[in-house]
Design a protein around this motif. Structure first.
Motif, mmCIF file in Angstrom:
data_model
loop_
_atom_site.group_PDB
_atom_site.id
_atom_site.type_symbol
_atom_site.label_atom_id
_atom_site.label_comp_id
_atom_site.label_asym_id
_atom_site.label_seq_id
_atom_site.Cartn_x
_atom_site.Cartn_y
_atom_site.Cartn_z
ATOM 1 N N VAL A 292 3.090 14.942 -6.697
ATOM 2 C CA VAL A 292 1.458 15.686 -6.855
ATOM 3 C C VAL A 292 0.795 14.977 -5.958
ATOM 4 N N GLU A 293 -0.382 15.354 -5.448
ATOM 5 C CA GLU A 293 -1.250 14.750 -4.553
ATOM 6 C C GLU A 293 -2.223 13.858 -5.187
ATOM 7 N N ILE B 128 0.869 -1.054 0.021
ATOM 8 C CA ILE B 128 0.014 0.013 -0.178
ATOM 9 C C ILE B 128 0.840 1.246 0.058
ATOM 10 N N ASP B 129 2.221 1.168 0.294
ATOM 11 C CA ASP B 129 3.089 2.213 0.595
ATOM 12 C C ASP B 129 3.535 2.583 -1.173
ATOM 13 N N PHE B 130 3.260 1.818 -2.250
ATOM 14 C CA PHE B 130 3.779 2.172 -3.531
ATOM 15 C C PHE B 130 3.243 3.470 -3.955
ATOM 16 N N LEU B 131 1.905 3.555 -3.675
ATOM 17 C CA LEU B 131 0.978 4.825 -4.488
ATOM 18 C C LEU B 131 1.761 6.123 -3.529
ATOM 19 N N PRO B 132 1.772 6.279 -2.345
ATOM 20 C CA PRO B 132 2.265 7.554 -1.739
ATOM 21 C C PRO B 132 3.584 7.854 -1.988
ATOM 22 N N THR B 133 4.516 6.526 -2.189
ATOM 23 C CA THR B 133 5.809 6.784 -2.671
ATOM 24 C C THR B 133 5.915 7.336 -4.056
ATOM 25 N N PHE B 134 5.215 6.922 -4.964
ATOM 26 C CA PHE B 134 5.272 7.206 -6.364
ATOM 27 C C PHE B 134 4.913 8.625 -6.531
ATOM 28 N N VAL C 115 10.116 7.086 0.701
ATOM 29 C CA VAL C 115 11.169 7.663 0.249
ATOM 30 C C VAL C 115 12.178 8.344 1.542
ATOM 31 N N PRO C 116 11.667 8.418 2.557
ATOM 32 C CA PRO C 116 12.483 8.747 3.864
ATOM 33 C C PRO C 116 13.380 7.343 4.108
ATOM 34 N N ILE C 117 12.518 6.310 3.669
ATOM 35 C CA ILE C 117 13.466 4.798 4.248
ATOM 36 C C ILE C 117 14.542 4.605 3.194
ATOM 37 N N PHE C 118 14.309 5.069 1.932
ATOM 38 C CA PHE C 118 15.219 5.298 1.019
ATOM 39 C C PHE C 118 16.638 5.614 1.487
ATOM 40 N N LYS C 119 16.478 6.667 2.219
ATOM 41 C CA LYS C 119 17.893 7.174 2.794
ATOM 42 C C LYS C 119 18.352 6.656 3.775
ATOM 43 N N GLN C 120 17.370 6.378 4.857
ATOM 44 C CA GLN C 120 17.806 5.586 6.174
ATOM 45 C C GLN C 120 16.539 5.129 6.722
ATOM 46 N N ASP C 121 16.893 3.685 7.577
ATOM 47 C CA ASP C 121 15.713 3.242 8.249
ATOM 48 C C ASP C 121 14.960 4.401 9.022
ATOM 49 N N GLN C 122 13.769 4.024 9.116
ATOM 50 C CA GLN C 122 12.959 4.978 10.084
ATOM 51 C C GLN C 122 12.293 4.018 11.187
ATOM 52 N N ALA D 150 -12.812 10.088 -1.611
ATOM 53 C CA ALA D 150 -12.163 8.855 -1.117
ATOM 54 C C ALA D 150 -11.660 8.858 0.285
ATOM 55 N N PRO D 151 -11.524 7.692 1.055
ATOM 56 C CA PRO D 151 -11.057 7.665 2.337
ATOM 57 C C PRO D 151 -9.490 8.022 2.303
ATOM 58 N N PRO D 152 -9.112 8.288 3.510
ATOM 59 C CA PRO D 152 -7.326 8.407 3.624
ATOM 60 C C PRO D 152 -6.768 7.454 3.007
ATOM 61 N N ILE D 153 -5.651 7.549 2.264
ATOM 62 C CA ILE D 153 -4.810 6.540 1.941
ATOM 63 C C ILE D 153 -4.093 5.929 3.087
ATOM 64 N N PRO D 154 -4.051 4.496 3.282
ATOM 65 C CA PRO D 154 -3.448 3.834 4.538
ATOM 66 C C PRO D 154 -2.015 3.929 4.435
ATOM 67 N N GLY D 155 -1.156 3.982 3.369
ATOM 68 C CA GLY D 155 0.245 3.697 3.272
ATOM 69 C C GLY D 155 1.032 4.794 3.371
ATOM 70 N N ILE D 156 2.203 5.073 3.542
ATOM 71 C CA ILE D 156 3.111 6.004 3.839
ATOM 72 C C ILE D 156 4.388 6.198 2.643
ATOM 73 N N SER D 157 4.904 6.996 2.292
ATOM 74 C CA SER D 157 6.022 7.208 1.362
ATOM 75 C C SER D 157 7.236 6.583 1.930
#
Length: 549
Positions: free
Chosen positions: A431-432, A419-425, A451-458, A442-449
């Motif tokens: 874009v929103e 589910i994180d792919f969409l907010p990541t892309f 991109v921050p994890i590409f830089k370092q573990d979160q 639409a309901p809130p998107i359940p995933g997260i981006s």
């Protein structure tokens, strides 16, 4: 009745609150040079099948992507084909869009990933499997600009049910040299070439969904022969070898889980049916040293065919990367490789059946990997495709993006989900998401981006929901509750920081027997997480029905 009424009111309140919120991420301006995106997905690939995840199968192209990119150790799919594919292409859990659970039409409010990316000028391409149950067309409904849909799941040497841009194609009968993996790659590469010729200044999203190594196990004989004698040592030996290699590679999720010989897919055929068609076949695995020579030969050969199919995927991925390089697009393209679920324990025969006079792996054969070597493929986890234990839902994920990922060869232990792919892309494209359609919010998107994890573990304190055919689970940070259809009907509780392979059920009556305070604390945690899962499940099922008549 009173408890049911309270839960119903709570669900309605959550639904109303959710409907009032829009996506919380701060609006960004469109990126001047948005990266291209390529998602490549295998079908029924085990967690440890790739060389860079502990496997012995020859996967140099994928290993090179991992060596110059990232490997994720706690990334999740949905445990089965259609929920995972739905979540990738919608950004929602399959229950939220009526594809799993209480099925219905596609929601009035929902958009597909290409619709979102089109806002940033992306061209969108699809080649391979579809399997979104309430959406039949990839271009008209799915929003792709070009699509090759191969729905021929009963023979990897034919294309009986396939279409191009929603228009059915003539069936391809069994022909020497035809292979579904190569066929899907051919169309993917053609789409890239067409893009480079006509739209080279536009970003693109390419979704490649292979049909392999899903059964039936099919591969050319010369490719099977490369692994012919590799697996005669048995599934326990292979599982231990892969586990030791995982530790050497820095993938160390804890103790290797023991073999569960009593587990197979609930719909696997009875022994007598299987043996009538396939000499040496069996519904359940047994210790390797208890197998007859006939049984050992059959199962080692099946694993060799599985390996050959994975080997072919790797070579076809290499062709896609070569095409990106030829276009000059490789550096600013995010490539993600994963599996839709864990390796499969299914033991069934479909399609045209199994011809016992045909060489194993040839077109007339119909073989499944089965629970023995599936357990080895899912090393070090428990269970298989269909379950919400880690063996069913944990996927290898390779992320390769030279322009955006600097930690080459890095490992990420942060939790993630498809589910994180969409907010990541959308984060990468600047874009929103589209949050309204047909007058329905639409309901809130359940995933997260990611991109921050590409830089370092979160920090991984997030919540991830799982549900499929009576197998349920919830992750909350380091904690996981899970229930299966085939154990004892009770929820289990695991501390995933200490016990990623789910060996010590903290809710077991005999675990830390006599420590009443510890037991009370963990039973309270289990009850709260179980209630939370039930609340989320009710919410997600209700969201999919908004606007439907």
């Amino acid at each position: 009745m009173k408890q049911f009424f309270i839960k119903t009111i709570n669900t309605i309140l959550i639904l109303l609150i959710s409907a009032s919120f829009t996506y919380a991420r701060k609006k960004q301006s469109r990126t001047t040079d948005p990266p291209n995106i390529v998602v490549i997905m295998a079908d029924d690939l085990g967690f440890s099948d790739l060389g860079c995840y502990g496997g012995e199968i020859h996967t140099p192209n994928l290993d090179e992507l991992a060596g110059n990119g990232l490997r994720f150790t706690q990334f999740y799919n949905c445990g089965r084909c259609w929920p995972t594919r739905t979540s990738i292409l919608t950004g929602y859990y399959a229950q939220q869009v009526n594809v799993d659970g209480r099925r219905d039409r596609f929601p009035e409010w929902a958009c597909m990933l290409p619709h979102h990316l089109r806002q940033a000028g992306y061209r969108n391409y699809h080649s391979g499997k579809w399997h979104i149950l309430n959406m039949k067309t990839q271009v008209e409904e799915g929003g792709f600009d070009r699509s090759y849909n191969n729905n021929s799941g009963n023979n990897h040497f034919t294309a009986e049910a396939h279409s191009l841009d929603d228009i059915p194609l003539q069936p391809v009968k069994v022909e020497e040299g035809f292979n579904s993996t190569t066929n899907i790659t051919d169309y993917a590469v053609d789409f890239l070439r067409e893009h480079d010729q006509h739209y080279k200044n536009d970003p693109f999203f390419l979704y490649v969904a292979y049909l392999t190594p899903h059964f039936p196990l099919h591969a050319p004989q010369e490719e099977i022969d490369l692994y012919r004698d590799r697996y005669l040592g048995g599934w326990e030996k292979l599982r231990q070898q892969r586990y030791e290699k995982q530790k050497e590679l820095g993938i160390d999720p804890g103790e290797n889980s023991p073999f569960e010989y009593f587990v197979t897919a609930p719909w696997s055929w009875p022994d007598e049916w299987l043996k009538d068609s396939i000499p040496g076949e069996m519904r359940l695995a047994r210790p390797w040293d208890q197998l007859s020579d006939e049984e050992k030969h059959l199962h080692a050969t099946k694993m060799a065919i599985h390996a050959a199919m994975v080997d072919r995927i790797d070579r076809e991925v290499g062709r896609i990367i070569d095409q990106l390089e030829a276009m000059g697009k490789e550096k600013n393209t995010l490539v993600l490789f994963l599996s839709d679920n864990g390796a499969s324990a299914e033991q069934i025969i479909r399609g045209g059946g199994h011809d016992r006079n045909t060489p194993l792996g040839a077109s007339g054969s119909y073989l499944c990997l089965g629970p023995g070597f599936s357990t080895a493929c899912n090393t070090p986890f428990r269970r298989h495709k269909f379950w919400t234990h880690e063996g069913g839902i944990a996927t290898p994920l390779i992320a390769y993006w030279p322009a955006g990922i600097k930690d080459q060869g890095g490992i990420r232990n942060s939790m993630g989900h498809v589910i994180d792919f969409l907010p990541t892309f959308l984060d990468m494209a600047g874009v929103e998401p589209l949050m309204e359609k047909n007058g329905n919010e639409a309901p809130p998107i359940p995933g997260i981006s990611l991109v921050p994890i590409f830089k370092q573990d979160q920090p991984s304190e997030r919540e991830i929901y799982f549900s499929h055919h009576g197998n349920y689970a919830l992750r909350q940070g380091k904690w996981k509750v899970v229930i299966s259809t085939d154990i004892d009907g009770r929820w289990q509780l695991y501390n995933m920081e200490e016990d990623r392979t789910e060996l010590n059920n903290l809710a077991d009556d005999f675990f830390r027997f006599g420590d009443d305070e510890w037991k009370r604390e963990n039973m309270e945690r289990l009850e709260k997480m179980k209630d939370r899962w039930e609340t989320l499940d009710s919410l997600y099922q209700a969201q999919g029905k908004v606007g439907l008549k």
